[in-house]
Design a protein around this motif. Sequence first.
Motif, PDB file in Angstrom:
ATOM      1  N   TYR A 153      -2.369  12.869 -41.906  1.00 35.58           N
ATOM      2  CA  TYR A 153      -1.012  12.498 -42.475  1.00 35.58           C
ATOM      3  C   TYR A 153      -0.475  10.682 -40.996  1.00 35.58           C
ATOM      4  N   LYS A 154      -1.661  10.326 -40.949  1.00 35.96           N
ATOM      5  CA  LYS A 154      -1.924   8.876 -39.877  1.00 35.96           C
ATOM      6  C   LYS A 154      -0.967   8.328 -40.525  1.00 35.96           C
ATOM      7  N   GLU A 155      -1.480   7.505 -41.845  1.00 39.13           N
ATOM      8  CA  GLU A 155      -0.897   7.245 -41.972  1.00 39.13           C
ATOM      9  C   GLU A 155       0.399   7.115 -43.890  1.00 39.13           C
ATOM     10  N   SER A 156       0.976   8.279 -43.028  1.00 39.94           N
ATOM     11  CA  SER A 156       1.785   8.813 -43.874  1.00 39.94           C
ATOM     12  C   SER A 156       3.556   7.974 -43.878  1.00 39.94           C
ATOM     13  N   GLY A 157       3.577   7.550 -42.774  1.00 43.44           N
ATOM     14  CA  GLY A 157       4.781   6.995 -42.858  1.00 43.44           C
ATOM     15  C   GLY A 157       5.793   8.424 -42.080  1.00 43.44           C
ATOM     16  N   LEU A 158       5.344   9.308 -42.014  1.00 42.91           N
ATOM     17  CA  LEU A 158       6.290  10.866 -41.481  1.00 42.91           C
ATOM     18  C   LEU A 158       6.595  10.546 -40.708  1.00 42.91           C
ATOM     19  N   LEU A 159       5.605  10.469 -39.767  1.00 44.83           N
ATOM     20  CA  LEU A 159       5.681  10.200 -38.305  1.00 44.83           C
ATOM     21  C   LEU A 159       4.357   9.551 -37.100  1.00 44.83           C
ATOM     22  N   PRO A 160       5.057   9.300 -36.094  1.00 49.08           N
ATOM     23  CA  PRO A 160       3.932   8.428 -35.456  1.00 49.08           C
ATOM     24  C   PRO A 160       2.729   9.540 -34.562  1.00 49.08           C
ATOM     25  N   PRO A 161       1.583   8.693 -34.819  1.00 45.77           N
ATOM     26  CA  PRO A 161       0.595   9.831 -34.736  1.00 45.77           C
ATOM     27  C   PRO A 161       0.603  10.616 -33.849  1.00 45.77           C
ATOM     28  N   ARG A 162       1.015  10.090 -32.618  1.00 44.76           N
ATOM     29  CA  ARG A 162       1.343  11.053 -31.475  1.00 44.76           C
ATOM     30  C   ARG A 162       2.155  12.381 -32.097  1.00 44.76           C
ATOM     31  N   GLU A 163       3.411  12.153 -32.862  1.00 44.66           N
ATOM     32  CA  GLU A 163       4.343  13.024 -33.085  1.00 44.66           C
ATOM     33  C   GLU A 163       3.266  14.039 -34.123  1.00 44.66           C
ATOM     34  N   LEU A 164       2.222  13.767 -34.698  1.00 44.67           N
ATOM     35  CA  LEU A 164       1.725  14.418 -35.376  1.00 44.67           C
ATOM     36  C   LEU A 164       1.207  15.797 -34.602  1.00 44.67           C
ATOM     37  N   PHE A 165       0.661  15.727 -33.578  1.00 42.91           N
ATOM     38  CA  PHE A 165       0.004  16.829 -32.497  1.00 42.91           C
ATOM     39  C   PHE A 165       1.320  17.591 -31.626  1.00 42.91           C
ATOM     40  N   THR A 166       2.066  16.662 -31.378  1.00 40.70           N
ATOM     41  CA  THR A 166       3.527  17.162 -30.621  1.00 40.70           C
ATOM     42  C   THR A 166       4.293  18.219 -31.575  1.00 40.70           C
ATOM     43  N   THR A 167       4.628  17.849 -32.707  1.00 43.25           N
ATOM     44  CA  THR A 167       4.795  18.772 -33.752  1.00 43.25           C
ATOM     45  C   THR A 167       4.265  20.076 -34.095  1.00 43.25           C
ATOM     46  N   ILE A 168       2.840  20.137 -34.125  1.00 42.35           N
ATOM     47  CA  ILE A 168       2.635  20.950 -34.260  1.00 42.35           C
ATOM     48  C   ILE A 168       2.289  21.455 -32.433  1.00 42.35           C
ATOM     49  N   TYR A 169       2.440  20.938 -31.507  1.00 41.95           N
ATOM     50  CA  TYR A 169       2.022  22.484 -30.414  1.00 41.95           C
ATOM     51  C   TYR A 169       3.207  23.511 -30.430  1.00 41.95           C
ATOM     52  N   ARG A 170       4.804  22.120 -29.852  1.00 40.53           N
ATOM     53  CA  ARG A 170       5.460  22.628 -30.274  1.00 40.53           C
ATOM     54  C   ARG A 170       6.449  24.066 -31.726  1.00 40.53           C
ATOM     55  N   VAL A 171       5.484  23.766 -32.764  1.00 35.36           N
ATOM     56  CA  VAL A 171       5.918  24.809 -33.527  1.00 35.36           C
ATOM     57  C   VAL A 171       5.168  26.102 -33.199  1.00 35.36           C
ATOM     58  N   LEU A 172       4.185  26.579 -32.313  1.00 36.97           N
ATOM     59  CA  LEU A 172       3.213  27.199 -32.591  1.00 36.97           C
ATOM     60  C   LEU A 172       3.382  27.674 -30.673  1.00 36.97           C
ATOM     61  N   ILE A 173       3.548  27.515 -29.804  1.00 34.99           N
ATOM     62  CA  ILE A 173       3.421  27.493 -28.404  1.00 34.99           C
ATOM     63  C   ILE A 173       5.083  26.744 -27.427  1.00 34.99           C
ATOM     64  N   GLY A 174       6.150  26.234 -28.133  1.00 32.37           N
ATOM     65  CA  GLY A 174       7.045  25.604 -27.701  1.00 32.37           C
ATOM     66  C   GLY A 174       7.081  24.672 -26.858  1.00 32.37           C
ATOM     67  N   LYS A 175       5.478  24.095 -26.305  1.00 36.08           N
ATOM     68  CA  LYS A 175       5.830  22.694 -25.612  1.00 36.08           C
ATOM     69  C   LYS A 175       4.909  21.999 -26.297  1.00 36.08           C
ATOM     70  N   ASP A 176       4.965  20.258 -25.592  1.00 36.95           N
ATOM     71  CA  ASP A 176       5.041  19.232 -26.619  1.00 36.95           C
ATOM     72  C   ASP A 176       3.094  18.554 -26.939  1.00 36.95           C
ATOM     73  N   SER A 177       2.412  19.743 -25.199  1.00 32.15           N
ATOM     74  CA  SER A 177       0.753  19.697 -25.798  1.00 32.15           C
ATOM     75  C   SER A 177       0.551  21.148 -25.670  1.00 32.15           C
ATOM     76  N   GLY A 178      -1.110  20.515 -25.458  1.00 37.69           N
ATOM     77  CA  GLY A 178      -1.843  22.324 -25.572  1.00 37.69           C
ATOM     78  C   GLY A 178      -3.006  22.090 -26.317  1.00 37.69           C
ATOM     79  N   PRO A 179      -4.446  22.953 -26.228  1.00 36.03           N
ATOM     80  CA  PRO A 179      -5.531  22.669 -27.168  1.00 36.03           C
ATOM     81  C   PRO A 179      -6.004  22.017 -27.749  1.00 36.03           C
ATOM     82  N   ARG A 180      -6.444  21.491 -27.431  1.00 38.51           N
ATOM     83  CA  ARG A 180      -7.216  20.407 -28.784  1.00 38.51           C
ATOM     84  C   ARG A 180      -7.081  21.054 -30.375  1.00 38.51           C
ATOM     85  N   ALA A 181      -5.927  20.555 -30.671  1.00 39.41           N
ATOM     86  CA  ALA A 181      -5.574  21.048 -32.593  1.00 39.41           C
ATOM     87  C   ALA A 181      -6.457  21.602 -33.171  1.00 39.41           C
TER      88      ALA A 181
END
Length: 508
Positions: free
Chosen positions: A460-488
Amino acid sequence: MKWLDDIVNTFQDANKEILVSSGASPSGVYHVGHLREIVIADAVVRALKKAGIRARHVHVSDNLDAFRKVPVNLPDSYEQYLGMPLCMVPSPDDQYDSWADFCLKPFLDSADKIGVTMDVVYASDKYRSGFFVPAIERSLSRIDKAKSAIQEVSGRQLDDQWSPIQIMEHDRLKNRRFISMDSDTKTITYRSHDDSEHTVRYDDGQVKLDWRLDWPGRWWLLGIDIEPFGRDHATKGGSYDTGKRIAREVYDIDAPVPVPYEFINRTGDTKKMSASKGTGVNAHDVVDMLPPEVVRYFILRYSPAKRLYFDETDSLVRLVDDFAAMKQHPQNELDKQLLFLCTDGLDQPAVSSIPFSHLVISYQAALCDMVKTVEILRRSPEYARIVDEEEAVIITELGYVSRWLEKWAPESLKFRLTDEVNPDEFSPEQKEYLRRLADDIAEAPAGADGNWFHQAIYAYKESGLLPPRELFTTIYRVLIGKDSGPRAGWFLSILPRDWLIERLRLVK
């Protein structure tokens, strides 16, 4: 380990049991620095035995030392006990007979947990039973030699009132001037602070040697051959140097082979740990958080002459991982020798072939459930075989993981799967990204590993939906409520597939 090999070579032709001594004054709660002394002594004994030399570890508890200051963890009311022997100061609770036992007994339990075997000698028992009588008589009959040794070696001038003994007066140890000794009746006459003369027995614990004579006297009477001690005792003109001279001129023996060691500091601290000041990392906490072989590894991987720094947080994880890596792939003979010293005598291993750092993440991802953690690891192609071979060890190691997470782990390494998700906290683009990712995962092969999930995210890096870093922070937020975490990618791969898809689709 040259320092250890040199000791073994020194006693290669010994035709007697070699006694290795450690010791401490139970004046405060024992910290990790105290562990260094007994682990070094234990390593010496193991190395000697491996070379076919009989050896034994003796630990002396100086519980007849005076209670000199009130530790920070005791109430001010304990000032009334200042000057009393530590073995006579009451325990703060009813579990122990004295303050000395309150400090020492948990330390002995810690020693047992890391597999350190030692015979414990209590100074109070030895003095009260008359064991020290020969040393007291020798010291008093050669008092001039003892005084000269201290003055000439230390460069410190002793006044005319100096005495090699302490007298028990009103349950307090007092420095009193020695007048005379009667070896037939086992009594001495001394002058008290008011210039009055008194007579007291010296075979029942009422008389104690000054510590500078007590230490070499112990070498003589116990027959000590080797002794580790803190580097503060090894300074030029210090207590070992004076003890060496006193051993030769007062007790007619050679001093033990010294093994001076540096202190253990907290990472970032410049001062050594202090039991009475409460600045140390408690020994019983260390052995609860670290597997026994790793405690030994921390202390023995460097020469005793090197200062060590203990960190309860991130560095602790790396420490366990470093040991596990050495255990799996020792690089040379030094590694093999170190591995032997770290594991010899332990009933079973407590460090698995799975990195501690990986267990920390897996355990939290499994909602801190050991059984579920093992199930997650078993599903991993990378660790399935290890789980089959080392399941019992993994369960043991997870106990250390659990205690470390509860007490010492930094917040940056702690996480838990959130119970609920608020969709309003996510943008329309983030919701769309999570929905599409959930659809991709629903079509993933059953054996999809961390790399597959990582590539699925990166697609999804080239999808234009989100910046590359936000692809990961969004996952962490929905799973553990943080902006960072274990290797996604790996993190997603170990989560239950149905639960993960449902969680990602909740945000819509």
